[in-house]
Write a protein that holds these residues in place. Sequence first.
Motif, short mmCIF file in Angstrom:
data_model
loop_
_atom_site.label_atom_id
_atom_site.label_comp_id
_atom_site.label_asym_id
_atom_site.label_seq_id
_atom_site.Cartn_x
_atom_site.Cartn_y
_atom_site.Cartn_z
N LYS A 46 -6.19 23.45 -41.76
CA LYS A 46 -6.14 22.62 -42.96
C LYS A 46 -6.49 21.18 -42.62
O LYS A 46 -6.52 20.78 -41.46
CB LYS A 46 -4.77 22.69 -43.63
CG LYS A 46 -3.65 21.99 -42.86
CD LYS A 46 -2.36 22.06 -43.65
CE LYS A 46 -1.24 21.38 -42.88
NZ LYS A 46 0.03 21.47 -43.59
N VAL A 47 -6.75 20.41 -43.68
CA VAL A 47 -7.01 18.98 -43.58
C VAL A 47 -5.96 18.28 -44.43
O VAL A 47 -5.68 18.71 -45.55
CB VAL A 47 -8.42 18.63 -44.09
CG1 VAL A 47 -8.60 17.13 -44.24
CG2 VAL A 47 -9.48 19.18 -43.18
N LEU A 48 -5.36 17.21 -43.90
CA LEU A 48 -4.46 16.37 -44.68
C LEU A 48 -5.26 15.17 -45.17
O LEU A 48 -5.96 14.53 -44.38
CB LEU A 48 -3.29 15.89 -43.85
CG LEU A 48 -2.30 16.93 -43.35
CD1 LEU A 48 -1.25 16.29 -42.47
CD2 LEU A 48 -1.64 17.63 -44.51
N MET A 49 -5.17 14.88 -46.45
CA MET A 49 -5.86 13.71 -47.00
C MET A 49 -4.84 12.87 -47.75
O MET A 49 -4.04 13.41 -48.52
CB MET A 49 -6.99 14.12 -47.94
CG MET A 49 -7.80 12.95 -48.47
SD MET A 49 -9.12 13.42 -49.60
CE MET A 49 -10.36 13.96 -48.44
N LYS A 50 -4.86 11.57 -47.51
CA LYS A 50 -3.90 10.68 -48.17
C LYS A 50 -4.61 9.78 -49.16
O LYS A 50 -5.69 9.27 -48.87
CB LYS A 50 -3.17 9.83 -47.13
CG LYS A 50 -2.32 10.66 -46.20
CD LYS A 50 -1.49 9.82 -45.28
CE LYS A 50 -0.64 10.75 -44.43
NZ LYS A 50 0.54 10.14 -43.92
N LEU A 51 -3.99 9.59 -50.30
CA LEU A 51 -4.46 8.64 -51.30
C LEU A 51 -3.45 7.50 -51.38
O LEU A 51 -2.26 7.72 -51.21
CB LEU A 51 -4.57 9.30 -52.68
CG LEU A 51 -5.59 10.41 -52.87
CD1 LEU A 51 -5.55 10.91 -54.30
CD2 LEU A 51 -6.99 9.94 -52.53
N ARG A 52 -3.96 6.30 -51.68
CA ARG A 52 -3.05 5.16 -51.77
C ARG A 52 -2.50 4.99 -53.18
O ARG A 52 -1.37 4.56 -53.36
CB ARG A 52 -3.77 3.89 -51.35
CG ARG A 52 -4.03 3.87 -49.86
CD ARG A 52 -4.34 2.44 -49.41
NE ARG A 52 -4.67 2.47 -47.99
CZ ARG A 52 -5.83 2.05 -47.51
NH1 ARG A 52 -6.74 1.57 -48.30
NH2 ARG A 52 -6.05 2.10 -46.21
N LYS A 53 -3.33 5.30 -54.19
CA LYS A 53 -2.87 5.13 -55.56
C LYS A 53 -3.37 6.28 -56.40
O LYS A 53 -4.58 6.39 -56.58
CB LYS A 53 -3.37 3.80 -56.11
CG LYS A 53 -2.74 3.43 -57.43
CD LYS A 53 -3.13 2.04 -57.85
CE LYS A 53 -2.46 1.73 -59.19
NZ LYS A 53 -2.86 0.48 -59.74
N PRO A 54 -2.55 7.15 -56.89
CA PRO A 54 -1.11 7.25 -56.62
C PRO A 54 -0.87 7.69 -55.19
O PRO A 54 -1.69 8.39 -54.61
CB PRO A 54 -0.62 8.30 -57.62
CG PRO A 54 -1.82 9.12 -57.91
CD PRO A 54 -3.01 8.22 -57.79
#
Length: 189
Positions: A46-54
């Motif tokens: 899997k790949v983890l992806m982070k968003l800042r907003k939200p």
Amino acid sequence: MEPSNDDALDIIITNVVATFRVRCHLNLRTIALEGTNVIYKPEVGKVLMKLRKPKITASIWSSGKIICTGATSEDDAKVGARRLARILQKLGFKVRFSAFKVVNVLAVCSMPFAIHLVDFTIKNRPIASYEPELHPAATYRIKHIKATVQVFSSGSITVTGPNVQNVATAVEHIYPLLFECRRPKPACK
């Protein structure tokens, strides 16, 4: 003595977990190389992806299933999921946003009084359990609304349920039971 309804309890949603599908196969290596704010975990697939907003973190699988965690409302979870789908679309995948579902909501609430956990557990025996050697909280499961409440002696409660409405219903359901087993909060020094 009746529970007073003068003060409303603040239920603070700390985490919303949602899932959705993009209805296409995703090349994780491409996402890892071309995407931003990503962590590639090939050993787990899997790949983890982070968003800042939200502020959310998404676990992305090659099958097209995506799990979003960290939102503080159901609306934020949906907005974050749609933003993720759009990011994947910009990376060149034929993404179609579908099957969005909020699967779990975690909330905390603080009662205006402390709770005597042993009394609470004895009065609600088949549903409530308290094992102080294992965990400092009593666990109360409400089957008909699929919610679990962790009750701490300080008066703090943690509620886990399938959606925000069920979490609010669980707090309304458990408040009178906790009020019966209240004790004065210890004075701060």
